[in-house]
Design an enzyme around this catalytic site. Sequence first.
Site, PDB file in Angstrom:
ATOM      1  N   GLU A  45       0.895  -1.145   0.053  1.00  0.00           N
ATOM      2  CA  GLU A  45       0.005   0.030   0.010  1.00  0.00           C
ATOM      3  C   GLU A  45       0.971   1.319  -0.100  1.00  0.00           C
ATOM      4  OE1 GLU A  45      -2.211   1.040   3.680  1.00  0.00           O
ATOM      5  OE2 GLU A  45      -3.507   2.314   2.386  1.00  0.00           O
ATOM      6  N   ARG A 272       5.753 -12.796   9.386  1.00  0.00           N
ATOM      7  CA  ARG A 272       6.634 -11.697   9.009  1.00  0.00           C
ATOM      8  C   ARG A 272       7.868 -11.453   9.900  1.00  0.00           C
ATOM      9  NH1 ARG A 272       2.569  -7.743  10.135  1.00  0.00           N
ATOM     10  NH2 ARG A 272       3.581  -6.141   8.886  1.00  0.00           N
ATOM     11  N   LYS A 282       4.644   0.267   9.965  1.00  0.00           N
ATOM     12  CA  LYS A 282       4.563   1.448   9.396  1.00  0.00           C
ATOM     13  C   LYS A 282       4.162   2.686   9.986  1.00  0.00           C
ATOM     14  CE  LYS A 282       3.178   0.192   5.013  1.00  0.00           C
ATOM     15  NZ  LYS A 282       2.808   0.128   3.816  1.00  0.00           N
TER      16      LYS A 282
END
Length: 566
Positions: A45, A272, A282
């Site tokens: 994104e 992850r 983020k």
Amino acid sequence: MNVQNTSDASGSFPERPRNFIEEQIEQDLKSGKNDGRIHTRFPPEPNGYLHIGHAKSIVLNFGIADKYDGVCNLRFDDTNPEKEDVEYIDSIQRDIRWLGYRWHGDSRYASDYFDQFYQWAVLLVKKGKAYVCDLTGEEIASRRGTPTQPGQESPYRSRSVEENLDLLDRMRRGEFRDGEKTLRAKIDMASPNMHLRDPMIYRIKHLPHHRTGDKWCLYPMYDFAHGQSDYLEGITHSLCTLEFEVHRPLYDWFLDHLTEGPYRPRQIEFARLNLTYTIMSKRKLQQLVEKGVVDGWDDPRMPTISGLRRRGYTPDAIRSFAQNVGIAKRENLIDVAMLEHSVREDLNKKAPRYMAVLDPLKIVITNYPKGQEEELETINNPEDESMGTRRIPFSGEIYIERSDFMEEPPRKYFRLAPGKEVRLKSAYFIKCEKVIKDDKGNVTALECTYDPETKSGQTTRKVKGTLHWVSAKHAFEGEVRLYDRLFKDENPGKNKDDFMASINESSLVVRTGCKLEPALQQMKAEDKVQFQRTGYFCADLKHSRPGAPVFNQTVPLRDSWGKKGK
RNA sequence: UGUCCGAUGGUGUAAUUGGCAACACGUCUGGUUUUGGUCCAGAAGAGUCCAGGUUCGAGCCCUGGUCGGACAGCCA
């Protein structure tokens, strides 16, 4: 020349055991699925910069495409104009290219498919599988139930197809305010999987989009875009992180109701990346930027790709790290030492050696002829003879590292001390004859004698210690920035929001007045060097000026002496 | 009293699919060295979350637990 489709870096890593994803892919290949086609994608994104965790995903997706003769798309999941920005699109593309990967064709955008998504939404309504809901956000939340309790159905759930179609069209035309209505899938409010409890498909946002402009005031939710985007692009294997595991049944539900034929992207989830002393979210990284804790997304202390790049990391080092951490489904917390190892390993082979004194202590060589100077030859990189040699000026006044002298040395201290002799790298042996101090007793300089018979390469006499040095007259003064970890806690991301409390205030130390050998003055932004006996450094991209480079410490050299807790 | 996922040295991954638990990072020794770097040689460190079961044989298969994680944004 054989042009690689996805990468300019294949073949640079040794054969390693297959991870579980590759095993499943090979099974699919074996069974003839998708006619043997392999097509992956990296779907960020555009709401932040890429970090080392993304690098793991990038290396995985592009690496698999490479390995199995497939291709990999880059697709921006840009379904929320509120948070997204072209700045991020540019940085993401730049970082992926810098890492050495080339995506298949042009960059894709979920927004390229907005028309298709809308048609699909209409189709769902026509099939009686979606409805327009007037509930507010709070009302929806309060009726959703909890993971252990079923939710309640919306009172608007049984609107007629005609009414829904009309309402949806009016939503599209902008007749309603933000949040006034939503389009929801009609699935099962009692499902044990929360994502199947009539999930939202479209929400109203009167906001321009960076790609579609003012065309839409209705934007699809990620869940209504992601799986279908993969489908539209013919992705064979959709690799993503663990938290999307529970979404998979929903993606399948959409595709089952919207498409025909057996083809489905196969989603496989992996854990992850987590790194010690680092945060990877983020949102949290953005806070560091906004609160001015760091200099920007590319601050050399940031775990972002651009931060690591400014710090002096190489694409090879990052790729090799990503390969070495492996792919699995269990939660992990990787020692940041492994990252540091990867860059030392790479730079050891590539970085030319230079002399740089970060904390200078002056030495006067009393028996060196007044006014004399000479040029001494030194090898650029003992690991790679093809990097050649260069000359360094030497004279009767030099600087050494303050930590390379001790008035009262402990046992096994191989450096300079009163009466002790050491080698100056590529020069002569010197012996400390006299310690000069100021009023307060601080050592301000040393007087030494040198042995002319010990010129580099011309003696067989041995001495235990070798020091780096810079000729006082020829040195130029420079700025060197030393970095430490940004956080004091090994796992600062563990607890929700108190990561700010564990910030390491001394993560950046700016050293001015460092004495650097003349050749260093020519260094240009991103040039990587080893400061002999100190560490790997990189000329900073932002602060370097022609003739006045500023050096970032990428990583210190391993230090088995300092580690002894001396 | 939900659903899904996971559990192997300090850390991270392997174990040719049921056959002597291996590799990397880290740690520690020693050697080489004009970088206390690199390199070389070696060591310590797990008996695979627990309890049963199947089997000649289980890290791997079965059953039941325990612990950890994900899911209750009009974020992705």
